[in-house]
Design a protein around this motif. Structure first.
Motif, PDB file in Angstrom:
ATOM      1  N   ARG A 134       0.831  -1.197   0.000  1.00 16.00           N
ATOM      2  CA  ARG A 134       0.000   0.000   0.000  1.00 16.00           C
ATOM      3  C   ARG A 134       0.869   1.252   0.000  1.00 16.00           C
ATOM      4  O   ARG A 134       1.999   1.229   0.467  1.00 16.00           O
ATOM      5  N   TRP A 135       0.270   2.335  -0.506  1.00 13.72           N
ATOM      6  CA  TRP A 135       0.932   3.632  -0.529  1.00 13.72           C
ATOM      7  C   TRP A 135       0.016   4.671   0.112  1.00 13.72           C
ATOM      8  O   TRP A 135      -1.205   4.593  -0.024  1.00 13.72           O
ATOM      9  N   ALA A 136       0.588   5.645   0.784  1.00 11.94           N
ATOM     10  CA  ALA A 136      -0.174   6.706   1.443  1.00 11.94           C
ATOM     11  C   ALA A 136      -0.465   7.812   0.436  1.00 11.94           C
ATOM     12  O   ALA A 136       0.066   8.912   0.518  1.00 11.94           O
ATOM     13  N   LEU A 137      -1.314   7.491  -0.526  1.00 11.26           N
ATOM     14  CA  LEU A 137      -1.743   8.442  -1.545  1.00 11.26           C
ATOM     15  C   LEU A 137      -3.265   8.471  -1.568  1.00 11.26           C
ATOM     16  O   LEU A 137      -3.915   7.465  -1.251  1.00 11.26           O
ATOM     17  N   PRO A 138      -3.850   9.591  -1.977  1.00  9.51           N
ATOM     18  CA  PRO A 138      -5.314   9.667  -1.996  1.00  9.51           C
ATOM     19  C   PRO A 138      -5.931   8.781  -3.081  1.00  9.51           C
ATOM     20  O   PRO A 138      -5.311   8.523  -4.111  1.00  9.51           O
ATOM     21  N   GLU A 139      -7.142   8.356  -2.811  1.00  6.68           N
ATOM     22  CA  GLU A 139      -7.889   7.559  -3.782  1.00  6.68           C
ATOM     23  C   GLU A 139      -7.987   8.318  -5.104  1.00  6.68           C
ATOM     24  O   GLU A 139      -8.243   9.523  -5.125  1.00  6.68           O
ATOM     25  N   GLY A 140      -7.752   7.619  -6.196  1.00  2.00           N
ATOM     26  CA  GLY A 140      -7.842   8.219  -7.520  1.00  2.00           C
ATOM     27  C   GLY A 140      -6.544   8.843  -8.010  1.00  2.00           C
ATOM     28  O   GLY A 140      -6.446   9.250  -9.169  1.00  2.00           O
ATOM     29  N   GLU A 141      -5.539   8.933  -7.140  1.00  2.00           N
ATOM     30  CA  GLU A 141      -4.240   9.497  -7.535  1.00  2.00           C
ATOM     31  C   GLU A 141      -3.668   8.690  -8.701  1.00  2.00           C
ATOM     32  O   GLU A 141      -3.590   7.466  -8.653  1.00  2.00           O
ATOM     33  N   GLU A 142      -3.283   9.396  -9.760  1.00  2.00           N
ATOM     34  CA  GLU A 142      -2.680   8.723 -10.909  1.00  2.00           C
ATOM     35  C   GLU A 142      -1.221   8.433 -10.608  1.00  2.00           C
ATOM     36  O   GLU A 142      -0.487   9.287 -10.109  1.00  2.00           O
ATOM     37  N   ILE A 143      -0.831   7.193 -10.926  1.00  2.00           N
ATOM     38  CA  ILE A 143       0.530   6.742 -10.621  1.00  2.00           C
ATOM     39  C   ILE A 143       1.113   6.034 -11.840  1.00  2.00           C
ATOM     40  O   ILE A 143       0.416   5.716 -12.798  1.00  2.00           O
ATOM     41  N   VAL A 144       2.405   5.773 -11.745  1.00  2.00           N
ATOM     42  CA  VAL A 144       3.094   4.926 -12.713  1.00  2.00           C
ATOM     43  C   VAL A 144       3.852   3.895 -11.892  1.00  2.00           C
ATOM     44  O   VAL A 144       4.626   4.244 -10.995  1.00  2.00           O
ATOM     45  N   LEU A 145       3.587   2.622 -12.162  1.00  2.00           N
ATOM     46  CA  LEU A 145       4.248   1.525 -11.460  1.00  2.00           C
ATOM     47  C   LEU A 145       5.380   1.016 -12.341  1.00  2.00           C
ATOM     48  O   LEU A 145       5.143   0.570 -13.462  1.00  2.00           O
ATOM     49  N   GLY A 146       6.601   1.106 -11.839  1.00  2.00           N
ATOM     50  CA  GLY A 146       7.765   0.668 -12.598  1.00  2.00           C
ATOM     51  C   GLY A 146       8.287  -0.667 -12.113  1.00  2.00           C
ATOM     52  O   GLY A 146       8.283  -0.956 -10.918  1.00  2.00           O
ATOM     53  N   VAL A 147       8.730  -1.495 -13.084  1.00  2.00           N
ATOM     54  CA  VAL A 147       9.305  -2.801 -12.778  1.00  2.00           C
ATOM     55  C   VAL A 147      10.430  -3.067 -13.773  1.00  2.00           C
ATOM     56  O   VAL A 147      10.216  -2.956 -14.989  1.00  2.00           O
TER      57      VAL A 147
END
Length: 163
Positions: A45-58
Motif C-alpha cells: 500500500r501507498w499513502a496516496l489519496p484515492e484516484g491518484e494517478e501513478i506509474v508503477l515501474g518494474v
C-alpha cells in the motif's frame, strides 16, 4: 540510483531494456489498480489519496513467470524475442502496456498462456503528476513492548492514520 531511482526519468534512463512502466491509480485502501483493472501488488500500500494517478515501474529482469490463476499475476502476450547470448529478452503486452522481460539465456519459458508475477521488492511507484518516487507504507510488526526490532522501520503517524 539503479536500485531505488528517485524519479521516473532516472528509472527509465538507467537500464537496458528500460524499466517497464504501467499506468494506474490508487484505490481507497492505498493499493495500485492498473489501467486494465488488474491489481499486481495486493499486499503493498501507498499513502496516496484515492484516484491518484501513478506509474508503477518494474525492471525487466525482476518479472517472473507465474502459473495461470496465480492471484495478482498479469497475463502476458509475447510479440517477439531477442537472443542476446547471455540474455534472452521477450517483448509483448501486459495490462495494456508494452513491456520487456529479461531472462538469463537458457531460462525455460512455460508452455501455454504466459502470466507474470511482480515481487513486492521489485516495485517502483512514481506519482504521475511530477514523476517523483513514492515509498510504500511499511506495516508495523508485532514486537515486544511495541519497540521495533533491529532492521524494522518505525511506524509513523501518517501511516497509522491512513489505515
Amino acid at each position: 540510483v539503479y536500485q531505488r531511482p528517485a524519479s521516473r526519468f532516472v528509472a527509465e534512463f538507467l537500464g537496458a531494456p528500460p524499466m517497464n512502466m504501467f499506468s494506474g491509480t490508487i484505490d481507497a485502501h492505498g493499493h495500485v489498480v492498473l489501467a486494465d483493472g488488474s491489481r499486481p501488488c495486493p499486499d503493498t500500500r501507498w499513502a496516496l489519496p484515492e484516484g491518484e494517478e501513478i506509474v508503477l515501474g518494474v525492471r525487466p529482469s525482476a518479472l517472473q513467470f507465474a502459473k495461470p490463476g496465480t492471484a495478482s499475476a498479469l497475463a502476458f502476450a509475447p510479440e517477439m524475442h531477442e537472443d542476446l547470448g547471455s540474455e534472452f529478452h521477450m517483448h509483448g503486452m501486459a495490462a495494456r502496456t508494452p513491456i520487456a522481460i529479461a531472462l538469463v539465456s537458457g531460462t525455460p519459458v512455460p508452455d501455454g498462456p504466459l502470466h507474470l508475477f511482480i515481487p513486492a521488492s521489485a516495485l517502483h511507484l512514481f506519482a504521475a503528476r511530477d514523476g517523483r518516487r513514492v515509498e510504500p507504507i511499511t506495516e508495523p510488526s508485532i514486537t515486544q513492548g511495541s519497540i521495533p526490532l533491529e532492521g524494522e522501520s518505525k511506524w509513523n503517524a501518517r501511516q497509522y492514520l491512513s489505515i
